[in-house]
Enzyme design. Structure first.
Site, PDB file in Angstrom:
ATOM      1  N   ILE A  16       0.815  -0.983   0.063  1.00  0.00           N
ATOM      2  CA  ILE A  16      -0.103  -0.035  -0.027  1.00  0.00           C
ATOM      3  C   ILE A  16       0.888   1.494  -0.056  1.00  0.00           C
ATOM      4  O   ILE A  16       1.785   1.273   0.681  1.00  0.00           O
ATOM      5  CB  ILE A  16      -1.102  -0.040   1.307  1.00  0.00           C
ATOM      6  CG1 ILE A  16      -1.917  -1.198   1.180  1.00  0.00           C
ATOM      7  CG2 ILE A  16      -1.598   1.421   1.387  1.00  0.00           C
ATOM      8  CD1 ILE A  16      -2.937  -1.127   0.299  1.00  0.00           C
TER       9      ILE A  16
ATOM     10  N   SER B 242      -2.267  -7.425  -5.404  1.00  0.00           N
ATOM     11  CA  SER B 242      -2.640  -6.481  -4.261  1.00  0.00           C
ATOM     12  C   SER B 242      -2.658  -7.067  -2.998  1.00  0.00           C
ATOM     13  O   SER B 242      -2.298  -8.183  -2.820  1.00  0.00           O
ATOM     14  CB  SER B 242      -4.305  -6.053  -4.690  1.00  0.00           C
ATOM     15  OG  SER B 242      -5.104  -7.013  -4.346  1.00  0.00           O
ATOM     16  N   GLU B 243      -2.874  -5.825  -2.027  1.00  0.00           N
ATOM     17  CA  GLU B 243      -2.637  -6.453  -0.506  1.00  0.00           C
ATOM     18  C   GLU B 243      -3.360  -7.651  -0.174  1.00  0.00           C
ATOM     19  O   GLU B 243      -2.934  -8.443   0.780  1.00  0.00           O
ATOM     20  CB  GLU B 243      -2.486  -5.137   0.322  1.00  0.00           C
ATOM     21  CG  GLU B 243      -2.601  -5.621   1.851  1.00  0.00           C
ATOM     22  CD  GLU B 243      -2.923  -4.435   2.667  1.00  0.00           C
ATOM     23  OE1 GLU B 243      -3.609  -3.566   2.354  1.00  0.00           O
ATOM     24  OE2 GLU B 243      -3.303  -4.875   3.981  1.00  0.00           O
ATOM     25  N   ASN B 244      -4.525  -7.682  -0.759  1.00  0.00           N
ATOM     26  CA  ASN B 244      -5.437  -8.725  -0.209  1.00  0.00           C
ATOM     27  C   ASN B 244      -5.464 -10.117  -1.008  1.00  0.00           C
ATOM     28  O   ASN B 244      -6.392 -10.895  -0.851  1.00  0.00           O
ATOM     29  CB  ASN B 244      -7.165  -8.108  -0.189  1.00  0.00           C
ATOM     30  CG  ASN B 244      -7.588  -7.534  -1.515  1.00  0.00           C
ATOM     31  OD1 ASN B 244      -6.957  -7.876  -2.453  1.00  0.00           O
ATOM     32  ND2 ASN B 244      -8.187  -6.701  -1.464  1.00  0.00           N
ATOM     33  N   GLY B 245      -4.391 -10.133  -1.903  1.00  0.00           N
ATOM     34  CA  GLY B 245      -4.080 -11.496  -2.369  1.00  0.00           C
ATOM     35  C   GLY B 245      -4.553 -11.527  -3.736  1.00  0.00           C
ATOM     36  O   GLY B 245      -4.284 -12.479  -4.455  1.00  0.00           O
TER      37      GLY B 245
END
Lengths: 65, 215
Positions: free
Chosen positions: A26, A46-49
């Protein structure tokens, strides 16, 4: 020279190579998504996979879920 | 009472069920949730009413009231690395009491936890999480409780649906039983005890970031 956030992201994008899988943290790292060199194929995570994200959406193309 | 609350940031949160908990006035709640909402929305609304006494989370920025309550000692907080939190919840639902992960080894996160070596690498033992209640939000659902999530909103919701004693799901659209292709169901109805169609969805965006069209 003072580097902007975009300058930093552009420089980081130079490290990318064809076929890479790249996790974007992020902040400034997510800006890298906007500077993938044309013709290069990298898969962004992305951060959430999620795999396969692209650059930031244009205005009016947001899809909140 | 411990409540799991699904979604990622403000995406995929049970907007209507959070309002219902607020209306009930129940206090002293422990929430297991990746995030704590923002000031005035999501779980931030239950902080305003002082209904939450403890959070088990991975990231709680974007929320000034949270910071104040934590610093004044009004709110307890247990931080977990994001993947560890997700896996602890998944383990809770799968009947796995504990597991080993590399994440956090040698840091504050591993303090007081059992550590073990596997194939020359060190791992931290993390325990499963369960809850009395899970509030989950799905895109579509049927009366059997079968759920379909959409994109990012799938984060944490399916694992929480499986890890709580009682799971209440709210959906954007309640469809007739048999509408779903069985192969496409994300959360099987057996995990869901109550289901309702949400009245309205605000779907607020925390940080709206777009790019300019280049002519």
């Amino acid at each position: 020279m003072v580097w902007s956030r975009d300058d930093l992201a552009k420089r980081a994008a130079q490290e990318l190579r064809d076929g890479y899988y790249v996790n974007l943290g992020i902040g400034i790292p997510t800006l890298v998504a906007n500077f993938i060199p044309a013709g290069m194929e990298v898969t962004l995570q992305s951060e959430n996979g999620m795999l396969g994200i692209g650059p930031f959406p244009y205005e009016g193309r947001k899809t909140p879920t | 009472m411990t409540i799991m609350s699904g979604g990622f940031g403000l995406c995929g949160i049970a907007e209507n069920l959070i309002l219902a908990i607020r209306a009930s006035g129940v206090k002293g709640l422990t929430f297991i949730s990746n995030n704590a909402g923002v000031d005035g929305f999501g779980l931030g609304m239950l902080l305003e009413t002082r209904q939450i006494s403890k959070m088990i989370s991975s990231y709680v920025g974007e929320n000034k009231l949270f910071e104040q309550m934590f610093l004044s000692g009004e709110l307890k907080l247990e931080f977990n690395p994001q993947g560890t939190l997700a896996e602890r919840i998944r383990a809770g639902g799968a009947g796995i009491p504990a597991f080993f992960t590399k994440t956090g080894y040698g840091t504050l996160v591993a303090e007081g936890k059992e550590c073990r070596e596997f194939d020359g690498e060190m791992y931290v033992m993390e325990t499963a999480l369960k809850a009395d209640l899970a509030i989950v939000k799905a895109w579509k659902g049927d009366a059997e409780g079968n759920l379909l999530y959409r994109k990012t909103s799938r984060n944490f919701n399916p694992m929480m649906a499986a890890a709580a004693q009682i799971t209440v799901a709210e959906v954007e659209e309640l469809v007739p039983v048999g509408s779903f292709d069985p192969d496409n169901i994300h959360t099987p109805g057996i995990y869901v005890d109550r289901i309702l169609q949400g009245a309205a969805y605000e779907k607020r965006i925390e940080q709206r970031t777009t790019r300019k069209k280049v002519a």
